[in-house]
Motif scaffolding. Sequence first.
Motif, PDB file in Angstrom:
ATOM      1  N   GLY A  22     -67.937  64.440  24.832  1.00 57.87           N
ATOM      2  CA  GLY A  22     -66.648  65.067  24.576  1.00 57.87           C
ATOM      3  C   GLY A  22     -66.453  66.292  25.449  1.00 57.87           C
ATOM      4  O   GLY A  22     -66.710  66.259  26.659  1.00 57.87           O
ATOM      5  N   PRO A  23     -66.030  67.413  24.844  1.00 63.34           N
ATOM      6  CA  PRO A  23     -65.792  68.627  25.634  1.00 63.34           C
ATOM      7  C   PRO A  23     -67.043  69.168  26.329  1.00 63.34           C
ATOM      8  O   PRO A  23     -66.929  69.969  27.251  1.00 63.34           O
ATOM      9  N   LEU A  24     -68.222  68.741  25.904  1.00 58.29           N
ATOM     10  CA  LEU A  24     -69.455  69.261  26.508  1.00 58.29           C
ATOM     11  C   LEU A  24     -69.575  68.924  27.985  1.00 58.29           C
ATOM     12  O   LEU A  24     -70.379  69.535  28.692  1.00 58.29           O
ATOM     13  N   TRP A  25     -68.790  67.953  28.456  1.00 63.24           N
ATOM     14  CA  TRP A  25     -68.840  67.652  29.886  1.00 63.24           C
ATOM     15  C   TRP A  25     -68.391  68.850  30.720  1.00 63.24           C
ATOM     16  O   TRP A  25     -68.751  68.962  31.898  1.00 63.24           O
ATOM     17  N   LEU A  26     -67.611  69.754  30.126  1.00 64.80           N
ATOM     18  CA  LEU A  26     -67.220  70.964  30.857  1.00 64.80           C
ATOM     19  C   LEU A  26     -68.431  71.837  31.188  1.00 64.80           C
ATOM     20  O   LEU A  26     -68.386  72.637  32.125  1.00 64.80           O
ATOM     21  N   LEU A  31     -74.998  73.315  33.545  1.00 64.02           N
ATOM     22  CA  LEU A  31     -76.290  72.701  33.232  1.00 64.02           C
ATOM     23  C   LEU A  31     -76.996  72.236  34.502  1.00 64.02           C
ATOM     24  O   LEU A  31     -78.211  72.430  34.658  1.00 64.02           O
ATOM     25  N   ALA A  32     -76.244  71.626  35.407  1.00 66.23           N
ATOM     26  CA  ALA A  32     -76.841  71.162  36.661  1.00 66.23           C
ATOM     27  C   ALA A  32     -77.322  72.343  37.502  1.00 66.23           C
ATOM     28  O   ALA A  32     -78.423  72.305  38.083  1.00 66.23           O
ATOM     29  N   PHE A  33     -76.512  73.392  37.556  1.00 70.03           N
ATOM     30  CA  PHE A  33     -76.876  74.578  38.340  1.00 70.03           C
ATOM     31  C   PHE A  33     -78.171  75.199  37.814  1.00 70.03           C
ATOM     32  O   PHE A  33     -79.090  75.510  38.587  1.00 70.03           O
ATOM     33  N   LEU A  34     -78.262  75.378  36.487  1.00 72.93           N
ATOM     34  CA  LEU A  34     -79.455  75.989  35.909  1.00 72.93           C
ATOM     35  C   LEU A  34     -80.667  75.070  36.012  1.00 72.93           C
ATOM     36  O   LEU A  34     -81.799  75.541  36.172  1.00 72.93           O
ATOM     37  N   ALA A  35     -80.456  73.768  35.910  1.00 76.23           N
ATOM     38  CA  ALA A  35     -81.583  72.835  36.027  1.00 76.23           C
ATOM     39  C   ALA A  35     -82.212  72.906  37.412  1.00 76.23           C
ATOM     40  O   ALA A  35     -83.446  72.876  37.556  1.00 76.23           O
ATOM     41  N   LEU A 413     -66.283  77.674  31.726  1.00 79.26           N
ATOM     42  CA  LEU A 413     -66.232  76.253  31.383  1.00 79.26           C
ATOM     43  C   LEU A 413     -67.232  75.926  30.274  1.00 79.26           C
ATOM     44  O   LEU A 413     -66.920  75.185  29.334  1.00 79.26           O
ATOM     45  N   ALA A 414     -68.432  76.490  30.383  1.00 80.13           N
ATOM     46  CA  ALA A 414     -69.454  76.218  29.366  1.00 80.13           C
ATOM     47  C   ALA A 414     -69.057  76.793  28.011  1.00 80.13           C
ATOM     48  O   ALA A 414     -69.253  76.150  26.968  1.00 80.13           O
ATOM     49  N   ALA A 415     -68.502  78.004  28.006  1.00 79.05           N
ATOM     50  CA  ALA A 415     -68.093  78.620  26.741  1.00 79.05           C
ATOM     51  C   ALA A 415     -66.972  77.822  26.081  1.00 79.05           C
ATOM     52  O   ALA A 415     -66.970  77.623  24.854  1.00 79.05           O
ATOM     53  N   LEU A 416     -66.010  77.348  26.870  1.00 76.56           N
ATOM     54  CA  LEU A 416     -64.937  76.508  26.327  1.00 76.56           C
ATOM     55  C   LEU A 416     -65.503  75.202  25.778  1.00 76.56           C
ATOM     56  O   LEU A 416     -65.073  74.713  24.724  1.00 76.56           O
ATOM     57  N   ALA A 417     -66.474  74.638  26.485  1.00 76.36           N
ATOM     58  CA  ALA A 417     -67.073  73.380  26.039  1.00 76.36           C
ATOM     59  C   ALA A 417     -67.745  73.540  24.678  1.00 76.36           C
ATOM     60  O   ALA A 417     -67.539  72.728  23.768  1.00 76.36           O
ATOM     61  N   LEU A 418     -68.538  74.587  24.523  1.00 70.45           N
ATOM     62  CA  LEU A 418     -69.262  74.774  23.267  1.00 70.45           C
ATOM     63  C   LEU A 418     -68.324  75.166  22.133  1.00 70.45           C
ATOM     64  O   LEU A 418     -68.568  74.824  20.970  1.00 70.45           O
ATOM     65  N   ALA A 419     -67.245  75.884  22.452  1.00 67.47           N
ATOM     66  CA  ALA A 419     -66.299  76.279  21.408  1.00 67.47           C
ATOM     67  C   ALA A 419     -65.541  75.077  20.846  1.00 67.47           C
ATOM     68  O   ALA A 419     -65.192  75.057  19.660  1.00 67.47           O
ATOM     69  N   ARG A 420     -65.298  74.060  21.676  1.00 71.81           N
ATOM     70  CA  ARG A 420     -64.529  72.895  21.240  1.00 71.81           C
ATOM     71  C   ARG A 420     -65.401  71.758  20.730  1.00 71.81           C
ATOM     72  O   ARG A 420     -64.891  70.773  20.203  1.00 71.81           O
ATOM     73  N   SER A 421     -66.711  71.876  20.907  1.00 78.82           N
ATOM     74  CA  SER A 421     -67.599  70.756  20.583  1.00 78.82           C
ATOM     75  C   SER A 421     -68.300  70.973  19.244  1.00 78.82           C
ATOM     76  O   SER A 421     -68.604  72.098  18.854  1.00 78.82           O
ATOM     77  N   SER A 422     -68.548  69.872  18.560  1.00 78.80           N
ATOM     78  CA  SER A 422     -69.365  69.896  17.342  1.00 78.80           C
ATOM     79  C   SER A 422     -70.596  69.011  17.514  1.00 78.80           C
ATOM     80  O   SER A 422     -71.194  68.567  16.542  1.00 78.80           O
ATOM     81  N   SER A 423     -70.970  68.760  18.762  1.00 84.35           N
ATOM     82  CA  SER A 423     -72.090  67.879  19.066  1.00 84.35           C
ATOM     83  C   SER A 423     -73.409  68.490  18.605  1.00 84.35           C
ATOM     84  O   SER A 423     -73.569  69.711  18.529  1.00 84.35           O
ATOM     85  N   ARG A 424     -74.376  67.629  18.333  1.00 87.76           N
ATOM     86  CA  ARG A 424     -75.707  68.102  17.950  1.00 87.76           C
ATOM     87  C   ARG A 424     -76.422  68.762  19.120  1.00 87.76           C
ATOM     88  O   ARG A 424     -77.430  69.446  18.940  1.00 87.76           O
ATOM     89  N   TRP A 425     -75.926  68.527  20.344  1.00 89.97           N
ATOM     90  CA  TRP A 425     -76.524  69.135  21.530  1.00 89.97           C
ATOM     91  C   TRP A 425     -76.045  70.568  21.750  1.00 89.97           C
ATOM     92  O   TRP A 425     -76.530  71.254  22.642  1.00 89.97           O
ATOM     93  N   ARG A 426     -75.109  71.005  20.950  1.00 88.81           N
ATOM     94  CA  ARG A 426     -74.473  72.304  21.170  1.00 88.81           C
ATOM     95  C   ARG A 426     -75.486  73.452  21.141  1.00 88.81           C
ATOM     96  O   ARG A 426     -75.482  74.324  22.010  1.00 88.81           O
ATOM     97  N   VAL A 478     -72.193  84.944  27.404  1.00 92.37           N
ATOM     98  CA  VAL A 478     -72.109  85.617  26.106  1.00 92.37           C
ATOM     99  C   VAL A 478     -70.783  86.361  25.975  1.00 92.37           C
ATOM    100  O   VAL A 478     -70.135  86.339  24.916  1.00 92.37           O
ATOM    101  N   ALA A 479     -70.343  87.030  27.054  1.00 98.39           N
ATOM    102  CA  ALA A 479     -69.091  87.788  27.007  1.00 98.39           C
ATOM    103  C   ALA A 479     -67.898  86.877  26.734  1.00 98.39           C
ATOM    104  O   ALA A 479     -67.019  87.204  25.924  1.00 98.39           O
ATOM    105  N   ILE A 480     -67.849  85.723  27.388  1.00 94.01           N
ATOM    106  CA  ILE A 480     -66.724  84.805  27.187  1.00 94.01           C
ATOM    107  C   ILE A 480     -66.837  84.101  25.839  1.00 94.01           C
ATOM    108  O   ILE A 480     -65.832  83.908  25.141  1.00 94.01           O
ATOM    109  N   SER A 481     -68.049  83.729  25.436  1.00 93.13           N
ATOM    110  CA  SER A 481     -68.235  83.037  24.151  1.00 93.13           C
ATOM    111  C   SER A 481     -67.769  83.897  22.985  1.00 93.13           C
ATOM    112  O   SER A 481     -67.182  83.388  22.019  1.00 93.13           O
TER     113      SER A 481
END
Length: 589
Positions: A22-26, A31-35, A413-426, A478-481
């Motif tokens: 879902g939104p986590l694709w944002l 994730l790729a950059f940090l990996a 993008l990551a903060a928006l993804a986590l705010a809109r997602s209810s995934s167990r990966w959050r 953290v600031a955006i979240s």
Amino acid sequence: MSAATLNHDGAFAAARRRLRFGPLWLAAPGLAFLAIFFLFPVLRLLGLSVQDLETSAWTGDHYARIVATDVYFRVLMSTFRIAGLTALLSLLFGYPLAYWLAQLPERQRGLAILAVMVPFWTSYLVKTFAWMVILGRTGVINQILSGTGMSPLPLLHNEFGVMAGMVHAMLPLAVLTMLPVMTTLDRRLVQAAETLGAPPANAFWLVYFQLSLPGVAAAGLLTFISSLGFFIVPALLGGPQQTMLAQLIISQIQEMLNWAFAGALATFMLVAALVTCWVYDRLFGLSSLSGETSGRTGGGQGRLRGAGMSILSGLAKASTALGGPVGRLLGPTVMDRLLPLYSAAVIVFLVAPALVVVPIAFTTSPFLDFPPPGYGLEWFRVYFNSDLWVSATIRSFAVAFATAVLATLVAGLAALALARSSSRWRGAIFAFFLAPMIVPRIVIAVGLFYLFAQIGLVATDLGLIIGHTVLALPFAFVAISAVVKGHDWRLDQAAATLGANRFRTLMLVTVPLIRGGLVAAFLFAFITSFDELTVAIFVSGGVKTTLPKQMWDDMILQLNPTLAAVSVVVFAIVMALLLMAEWLRRPAR
């Protein structure tokens, strides 16, 4: 259509639903950059620590050498002790200041917080240089002592100098971490406890302090982990007995090229940071670092809570027994003024070192005399006429701007993804974005240096931007979240109902409403990059020198008033950014 085909299609659809983020694709770019630029280099460095580079065989000799060699083991223990003392003193000195700030009206609190933010955002090198001027044998304090007929005191190149510099560096971080928790506490709970007969000391320790513990623990976590990787302060203010682990790692890489042993040293530092983080996560949850509640419960926590309440009850009884005689001795007027006076003294402690540097920047003397024998602009002319200093300054601005843009975009993008997602990966993704803030910087820097040496990014601006973005990303995230968490998503739904596509909704509705968080993230990332030295020491390769790297090189060789002039320039830049942030924040109220 056969039953087998239907079963196959059903299984395929179920698999697709399980893989649908879902939104986590944002969050995928982050994730790729940090990996690639965080996880892989750190794991590769840890792998080197158990490898014989000549035979490529697995070995534990590097760890055995650390434990068996007295000097290495002593440095290891000294690092943990100094980091622990720094965290403890930062909490002890910072809690009353944060408590006082939380009591102030909002307008006055904003002005007082600015006095804490200035030293927080001022370069570590500038602050350390200021302490060298203050604590030196001919420094400010010893000049005052000499003027009163007293002998000079040894305040520099010992543990006192290290602790003064490190507590001064970490105290603003502790205050700014505890303050958001305190400002959300309902003080009527304390009043209710007193109304029901609880003495003021009991109401404070058993109600207010207990509710503020998540902020205290978060401050302790961040200050301890940050102190573990410190090398600027102990290298410039300490002596051989105050050598810390990060200094050993730097010498192993730069002087001996012993990657495996440096990896083993880094592993000890990383394990200490991760264990501290694990304890915090079990008690409060990592998500509480951004202001979220963790909701953790359990039998282990119940036992810890019982032990903690016993300690707080003891502190309350001791405060009540001591507070009565002291209150009668000093009187109510003095008692009411103690906290404001203490807070003012701490703010002076935070701000004064940077201000001491200002007159020295305008001295006519080639030495760091205080007070200066005369005033002029000679050292500013030296700075602006030096191609080396000017090119380092321009490069720092360019790298910091690129870092801030990249970190804000990816973190947003990551903060928006986590705010809109209810995934167990959050939760796992949230922790992964915080990881570069938890892992000591020296570990990340050495890992990136090893990777960049293999792919040709050492001594390049791109290498600096990538390294700085890794370090800045958690702060921007953290600031955006924190802002996105309170966003009303019904406004986005209303825009979509009126015909706006997702991009127009994002740009015309979401972004304007979270502008405060985006500005804060950009400035956090900019300052993180502009002040960054650890990555620059390795990745710059001595060619792509940044302003902090050039300051570090000069401070190692010889102190001179040019450094004071550069420090004033850096201080002015920080002040300008703070005022700009305040100006941009006002229309959003």
